[in-house]
Write a protein that holds these residues in place. Structure first.
Motif, PDB file in Angstrom:
ATOM      1  N   VAL A  49       0.986  -1.221  -0.017  1.00  0.00           N
ATOM      2  CA  VAL A  49      -0.038   0.213  -0.046  1.00  0.00           C
ATOM      3  C   VAL A  49       0.930   1.233  -0.111  1.00  0.00           C
ATOM      4  N   GLY A  50       1.940   1.316   0.882  1.00  0.00           N
ATOM      5  CA  GLY A  50       2.981   2.274   0.904  1.00  0.00           C
ATOM      6  C   GLY A  50       3.383   2.545  -0.441  1.00  0.00           C
ATOM      7  N   ALA A  51       4.091   1.427  -0.922  1.00  0.00           N
ATOM      8  CA  ALA A  51       4.670   1.345  -2.402  1.00  0.00           C
ATOM      9  C   ALA A  51       3.786   2.160  -3.369  1.00  0.00           C
ATOM     10  N   ARG A  52       2.371   1.835  -3.301  1.00  0.00           N
ATOM     11  CA  ARG A  52       1.559   2.384  -4.272  1.00  0.00           C
ATOM     12  C   ARG A  52       1.196   3.998  -3.976  1.00  0.00           C
ATOM     13  N   PHE A  53       1.155   4.195  -2.748  1.00  0.00           N
ATOM     14  CA  PHE A  53       1.129   5.413  -2.435  1.00  0.00           C
ATOM     15  C   PHE A  53       2.049   6.515  -3.200  1.00  0.00           C
ATOM     16  N   GLU A  54       3.338   5.924  -2.604  1.00  0.00           N
ATOM     17  CA  GLU A  54       4.580   6.516  -3.129  1.00  0.00           C
ATOM     18  C   GLU A  54       4.589   6.656  -4.793  1.00  0.00           C
ATOM     19  N   ALA A  55       4.061   5.676  -5.461  1.00  0.00           N
ATOM     20  CA  ALA A  55       4.186   5.756  -6.932  1.00  0.00           C
ATOM     21  C   ALA A  55       2.942   6.662  -7.616  1.00  0.00           C
ATOM     22  N   LYS A  98       3.248  13.609  18.646  1.00  0.00           N
ATOM     23  CA  LYS A  98       2.580  14.839  18.137  1.00  0.00           C
ATOM     24  C   LYS A  98       2.653  14.883  16.721  1.00  0.00           C
ATOM     25  N   GLY A  99       1.463  15.347  16.156  1.00  0.00           N
ATOM     26  CA  GLY A  99       1.506  15.477  14.755  1.00  0.00           C
ATOM     27  C   GLY A  99       1.418  14.222  13.943  1.00  0.00           C
ATOM     28  N   ASP A 100       1.558  13.120  14.469  1.00  0.00           N
ATOM     29  CA  ASP A 100       1.309  11.895  13.739  1.00  0.00           C
ATOM     30  C   ASP A 100       0.402  10.790  14.036  1.00  0.00           C
ATOM     31  N   LEU A 101      -0.653  10.554  13.147  1.00  0.00           N
ATOM     32  CA  LEU A 101      -1.700   9.852  13.221  1.00  0.00           C
ATOM     33  C   LEU A 101      -1.595   8.344  12.991  1.00  0.00           C
ATOM     34  N   HIS A 102      -0.284   7.839  12.506  1.00  0.00           N
ATOM     35  CA  HIS A 102      -0.077   6.318  12.381  1.00  0.00           C
ATOM     36  C   HIS A 102      -0.225   5.470  13.531  1.00  0.00           C
ATOM     37  N   ASP A 103      -0.963   4.565  13.791  1.00  0.00           N
ATOM     38  CA  ASP A 103      -1.149   3.833  14.938  1.00  0.00           C
ATOM     39  C   ASP A 103      -0.935   2.427  14.631  1.00  0.00           C
ATOM     40  N   ILE A 104      -1.012   1.799  13.454  1.00  0.00           N
ATOM     41  CA  ILE A 104      -0.979   0.325  13.414  1.00  0.00           C
ATOM     42  C   ILE A 104       0.304  -0.451  14.048  1.00  0.00           C
ATOM     43  N   GLY A 105       1.508   0.189  13.759  1.00  0.00           N
ATOM     44  CA  GLY A 105       2.793  -0.346  14.100  1.00  0.00           C
ATOM     45  C   GLY A 105       2.671  -0.334  15.784  1.00  0.00           C
ATOM     46  N   LYS A 106       2.239   1.082  16.193  1.00  0.00           N
ATOM     47  CA  LYS A 106       2.391   1.182  17.640  1.00  0.00           C
ATOM     48  C   LYS A 106       1.392   0.261  18.191  1.00  0.00           C
ATOM     49  N   MET A 146       7.990   5.202  22.133  1.00  0.00           N
ATOM     50  CA  MET A 146       7.377   6.103  21.205  1.00  0.00           C
ATOM     51  C   MET A 146       7.708   5.574  19.811  1.00  0.00           C
ATOM     52  N   SER A 147       6.427   6.036  18.966  1.00  0.00           N
ATOM     53  CA  SER A 147       6.413   5.661  17.770  1.00  0.00           C
ATOM     54  C   SER A 147       6.335   6.813  16.884  1.00  0.00           C
ATOM     55  N   ALA A 148       6.993   6.675  15.537  1.00  0.00           N
ATOM     56  CA  ALA A 148       6.695   8.012  14.507  1.00  0.00           C
ATOM     57  C   ALA A 148       6.959   7.292  13.126  1.00  0.00           C
ATOM     58  N   LEU A 150       6.477   9.331  10.283  1.00  0.00           N
ATOM     59  CA  LEU A 150       6.632  10.477   9.664  1.00  0.00           C
ATOM     60  C   LEU A 150       8.091  11.172   9.990  1.00  0.00           C
ATOM     61  N   THR A 151       9.003  11.452   8.700  1.00  0.00           N
ATOM     62  CA  THR A 151      10.058  12.016   9.066  1.00  0.00           C
ATOM     63  C   THR A 151       9.895  13.398   9.649  1.00  0.00           C
ATOM     64  N   THR A 152       8.819  14.098   9.356  1.00  0.00           N
ATOM     65  CA  THR A 152       8.627  15.355   9.932  1.00  0.00           C
ATOM     66  C   THR A 152       8.152  15.170  11.472  1.00  0.00           C
ATOM     67  N   TYR A 195      16.230   1.546  20.217  1.00  0.00           N
ATOM     68  CA  TYR A 195      15.329   1.490  19.071  1.00  0.00           C
ATOM     69  C   TYR A 195      15.143   0.105  18.848  1.00  0.00           C
ATOM     70  N   ALA A 196      13.879  -0.203  18.002  1.00  0.00           N
ATOM     71  CA  ALA A 196      13.671  -1.704  17.578  1.00  0.00           C
ATOM     72  C   ALA A 196      13.054  -1.495  16.320  1.00  0.00           C
ATOM     73  N   PRO A 197      13.381  -2.189  15.459  1.00  0.00           N
ATOM     74  CA  PRO A 197      12.811  -2.223  13.888  1.00  0.00           C
ATOM     75  C   PRO A 197      11.412  -2.765  14.014  1.00  0.00           C
TER      76      PRO A 197
HETATM   77 CO1  B1M Z   1       0.872   7.474   5.755  1.00  0.00          CO
HETATM   78  N1  B1M Z   1       2.549   7.717   5.168  1.00  0.00           N
HETATM   79  N2  B1M Z   1       0.416   9.268   5.691  1.00  0.00           N
HETATM   80  N3  B1M Z   1      -1.177   7.033   6.281  1.00  0.00           N
HETATM   81  N4  B1M Z   1       1.286   5.852   5.779  1.00  0.00           N
HETATM   82  C1  B1M Z   1       3.350   6.584   5.478  1.00  0.00           C
HETATM   83  C2  B1M Z   1       4.126   6.449   6.557  1.00  0.00           C
HETATM   84  C3  B1M Z   1       4.431   6.842   3.994  1.00  0.00           C
HETATM   85  C4  B1M Z   1       5.916   6.020   4.393  1.00  0.00           C
HETATM   86  C5  B1M Z   1       3.918   6.383   2.832  1.00  0.00           C
HETATM   87  C6  B1M Z   1       4.619   6.662   1.640  1.00  0.00           C
HETATM   88  O1  B1M Z   1       4.922   8.002   1.037  1.00  0.00           O
HETATM   89  N5  B1M Z   1       5.309   5.473   1.089  1.00  0.00           N
HETATM   90  C7  B1M Z   1       4.512   8.443   4.173  1.00  0.00           C
HETATM   91  C8  B1M Z   1       5.494   9.112   5.003  1.00  0.00           C
HETATM   92  C9  B1M Z   1       6.612   9.645   4.269  1.00  0.00           C
HETATM   93  C10 B1M Z   1       7.823  10.047   5.146  1.00  0.00           C
HETATM   94  O2  B1M Z   1       7.727  10.892   6.245  1.00  0.00           O
HETATM   95  N6  B1M Z   1       8.714   9.829   4.861  1.00  0.00           N
HETATM   96  C11 B1M Z   1       3.087   8.864   4.782  1.00  0.00           C
HETATM   97  C12 B1M Z   1       2.349  10.048   4.268  1.00  0.00           C
HETATM   98  C13 B1M Z   1       3.132  11.154   3.647  1.00  0.00           C
HETATM   99  C14 B1M Z   1       1.225  10.418   5.040  1.00  0.00           C
HETATM  100  C15 B1M Z   1       0.407  11.470   4.963  1.00  0.00           C
HETATM  101  C16 B1M Z   1       1.068  12.995   5.047  1.00  0.00           C
HETATM  102  C17 B1M Z   1      -0.157  11.464   3.694  1.00  0.00           C
HETATM  103  C18 B1M Z   1      -1.095  13.009   3.406  1.00  0.00           C
HETATM  104  O3  B1M Z   1      -1.828  13.289   4.081  1.00  0.00           O
HETATM  105  N7  B1M Z   1      -1.108  13.531   2.096  1.00  0.00           N
HETATM  106  C19 B1M Z   1      -0.652  11.358   6.256  1.00  0.00           C
HETATM  107  C20 B1M Z   1       0.036  11.859   7.502  1.00  0.00           C
HETATM  108  C21 B1M Z   1      -0.958  11.767   8.536  1.00  0.00           C
HETATM  109  C22 B1M Z   1      -0.383  12.258  10.047  1.00  0.00           C
HETATM  110  O4  B1M Z   1       0.076  11.436  10.548  1.00  0.00           O
HETATM  111  N8  B1M Z   1      -0.468  13.505  10.563  1.00  0.00           N
HETATM  112  C23 B1M Z   1      -0.759  10.030   6.188  1.00  0.00           C
HETATM  113  C24 B1M Z   1      -1.878   9.267   6.631  1.00  0.00           C
HETATM  114  C25 B1M Z   1      -1.943   8.144   6.736  1.00  0.00           C
HETATM  115  C26 B1M Z   1      -3.358   7.248   7.224  1.00  0.00           C
HETATM  116  C27 B1M Z   1      -4.108   7.881   8.180  1.00  0.00           C
HETATM  117  C28 B1M Z   1      -4.305   7.174   5.690  1.00  0.00           C
HETATM  118  C29 B1M Z   1      -2.989   5.925   7.233  1.00  0.00           C
HETATM  119  C30 B1M Z   1      -2.329   5.423   8.819  1.00  0.00           C
HETATM  120  C31 B1M Z   1      -3.649   4.769   9.442  1.00  0.00           C
HETATM  121  C32 B1M Z   1      -3.423   4.437  10.847  1.00  0.00           C
HETATM  122  O5  B1M Z   1      -2.253   4.085  11.034  1.00  0.00           O
HETATM  123  N9  B1M Z   1      -4.616   4.082  11.558  1.00  0.00           N
HETATM  124  C33 B1M Z   1      -1.406   5.607   6.473  1.00  0.00           C
HETATM  125  C34 B1M Z   1      -0.847   4.493   6.444  1.00  0.00           C
HETATM  126  C35 B1M Z   1      -1.650   3.243   6.432  1.00  0.00           C
HETATM  127  C36 B1M Z   1       0.582   4.341   5.630  1.00  0.00           C
HETATM  128  C37 B1M Z   1       1.452   3.336   5.484  1.00  0.00           C
HETATM  129  C38 B1M Z   1       0.731   2.871   3.850  1.00  0.00           C
HETATM  130  C39 B1M Z   1       1.332   1.992   6.099  1.00  0.00           C
HETATM  131  C40 B1M Z   1       1.748   2.453   7.671  1.00  0.00           C
HETATM  132  C41 B1M Z   1       1.695   1.144   8.319  1.00  0.00           C
HETATM  133  O6  B1M Z   1       0.650   0.848   8.869  1.00  0.00           O
HETATM  134  N10 B1M Z   1       2.385   0.028   8.122  1.00  0.00           N
HETATM  135  C42 B1M Z   1       2.784   4.030   5.441  1.00  0.00           C
HETATM  136  C43 B1M Z   1       3.654   3.192   4.375  1.00  0.00           C
HETATM  137  C44 B1M Z   1       4.836   2.250   4.832  1.00  0.00           C
HETATM  138  O7  B1M Z   1       4.863   2.134   6.161  1.00  0.00           O
HETATM  139  N11 B1M Z   1       5.383   1.607   4.241  1.00  0.00           N
HETATM  140  C45 B1M Z   1       2.539   5.325   5.349  1.00  0.00           C
HETATM  141  C46 B1M Z   1       2.361  -1.323   8.878  1.00  0.00           C
HETATM  142  C47 B1M Z   1       3.034  -1.346  10.192  1.00  0.00           C
HETATM  143  C48 B1M Z   1       2.692  -2.656  11.064  1.00  0.00           C
HETATM  144  O8  B1M Z   1       4.142  -1.037  10.237  1.00  0.00           O
HETATM  145  O9  B1M Z   1       4.075   1.277  10.982  1.00  0.00           O
HETATM  146  O10 B1M Z   1       6.262   0.580  10.287  1.00  0.00           O
HETATM  147  P1  B1M Z   1       5.100   0.269  11.013  1.00  0.00           P
HETATM  148  O11 B1M Z   1       5.400  -0.552  12.320  1.00  0.00           O
HETATM  149  C49 B1M Z   1       6.256  -1.508  12.334  1.00  0.00           C
HETATM  150  C50 B1M Z   1       7.847  -0.713  12.869  1.00  0.00           C
HETATM  151  O12 B1M Z   1       7.918   0.370  12.046  1.00  0.00           O
HETATM  152  C51 B1M Z   1       8.028  -0.840  14.206  1.00  0.00           C
HETATM  153  O13 B1M Z   1       7.266  -2.190  14.406  1.00  0.00           O
HETATM  154  C52 B1M Z   1       6.062  -2.124  13.685  1.00  0.00           C
HETATM  155  C53 B1M Z   1       5.603  -3.355  13.566  1.00  0.00           C
HETATM  156  O14 B1M Z   1       6.624  -4.364  12.958  1.00  0.00           O
HETATM  157  N12 B1M Z   1       7.440   0.096  15.129  1.00  0.00           N
HETATM  158  C54 B1M Z   1       8.164   0.263  16.130  1.00  0.00           C
HETATM  159  C55 B1M Z   1       6.402   1.112  14.828  1.00  0.00           C
HETATM  160  N13 B1M Z   1       6.499   1.817  16.088  1.00  0.00           N
HETATM  161  C56 B1M Z   1       7.429   1.248  16.859  1.00  0.00           C
HETATM  162  C57 B1M Z   1       7.814   1.544  18.123  1.00  0.00           C
HETATM  163  C58 B1M Z   1       8.571   0.836  18.889  1.00  0.00           C
HETATM  164  C59 B1M Z   1       9.297  -0.056  18.172  1.00  0.00           C
HETATM  165  C60 B1M Z   1       9.218  -0.725  17.017  1.00  0.00           C
HETATM  166  O15 B1M Z   1       9.032   1.138  20.274  1.00  0.00           O
HETATM  167  C61 B1M Z   1       8.137   1.999  20.939  1.00  0.00           C
END
Ligand code: B1M
Length: 212
Positions: A49-55, A98-106, A146-148, A150-152, A195-197
């Protein structure tokens, strides 16, 4: 790949919540390992899904419905990832910065920590530094996570560490961080304790930080 896992992937990508729930149930009934359903099914789908969003093939609404489908599948899987009845391994305050709404990983990290016997105080998303501080004091937590995503927003982790020092509680808690843009060197740079990946390594780290 098992056809059930492949269907889970496809249905998460297409945001099909009810089919994902049914498929996860079927996969569990078929005795597929829960961690395979999680990693190869649900998590791999979100990467796509992330890759498709990026593309530019997906937009925010598609990301959102995919996330809902993933969360629904995760809820079915949770009891199989979390084994109850374990003695408390420590109290953890966790949230997305703060500022970040992503919660699936968290949520996944919380779930796995809970499964490892930690008591979880989940503050949700968009958590301000002072809210983290208050929750640590109120719950007498030994670990802050803490989880984040977004690079911002990852720089807001640094503000939380400053707030902990300011409030005099930095020595009371170990701090671990994670999220897609976060790295080990970033953790060192801001003075976090670790840090944990991914979620399973978050459990290993949490245990070692708490001396378990
Ligand atoms: Co957003 N998003 N998103 N998004 N989103 C990303 C993160 C992005 C990489 C997509 C992309 O461009 N390829 C990109 C960020 C770019 C960047 O900053 N470099 C992005 C963007 C740009 C945005 C918006 C700005 C889009 C817009 O509005 N134009 C916006 C920002 C909103 C905000 O937060 N203020 C936005 C919004 C959203 C949705 C709301 C639509 C939705 C989130 C829904 C939700 O979470 N309830 C969403 C989603 C789903 C994604 C992607 C597709 C998937 C994230 C996810 O859930 N991954 C994501 C693309 C990607 O990551 N490939 C993307 C699955 C999850 C299991 O993995 O969260 O990485 P992850 O967690 C892992 C590890 O990271 C780690 O363990 C987890 C499990 O293995 N981990 C920890 C995480 N937290 C940890 C804490 C720890 C330890 C490990 O210790 C405490």
């Amino acid at each position: 790949m098992d056809p059930l896992i492949q269907s889970i992937q496809e249905n998460v990508i297409n945001g099909q919540k009810a089919p994902v729930e049914n498929l996860v149930r079927q996969a569990l009934e078929a005795k597929l390992p829960p961690d395979e359903i999680l990693n190869t099914g649900l998590i791999a789908a979100m990467k796509e899904v992330g890759a498709r969003f990026e593309a530019g093939d997906f937009y925010v609404p598609e990301m959102l419905i995919a996330a809902r489908a993933m969360q629904a599948g995760l809820a079915i899987l949770k009891p199989h990832l979390v084994q109850g009845g374990i003695q408390s391994a420590g109290r953890v305050v966790i949230g997305t910065v703060k500022g970040d709404l992503h919660d699936i990983g968290k949520n996944l990290v919380s779930m796995m920590l809970e499964g490892a016997g930690f008591e979880i105080f989940d503050l949700g998303t968009d958590v301000a530094p002072e809210k983290f501080v208050a929750a640590i004091k109120e719950n007498n937590a030994g670990l802050l996570g803490m989880s984040a995503l977004l690079t911002t927003t990852m720089s807001n982790m640094k503000l939380v560490l400053a707030a902990l020092k300011e409030a005099g509680v930095r020595e009371q808690v170990k701090v671990m961080i994670g999220g897609a843009p976060v790295t080990d060197s970033f953790a060192k740079e801001i003075g976090a304790d670790g840090y944990a990946p991914d979620a399973s390594r978050a459990v290993t780290l949490a245990k070692s930080l708490m001396g378990n």
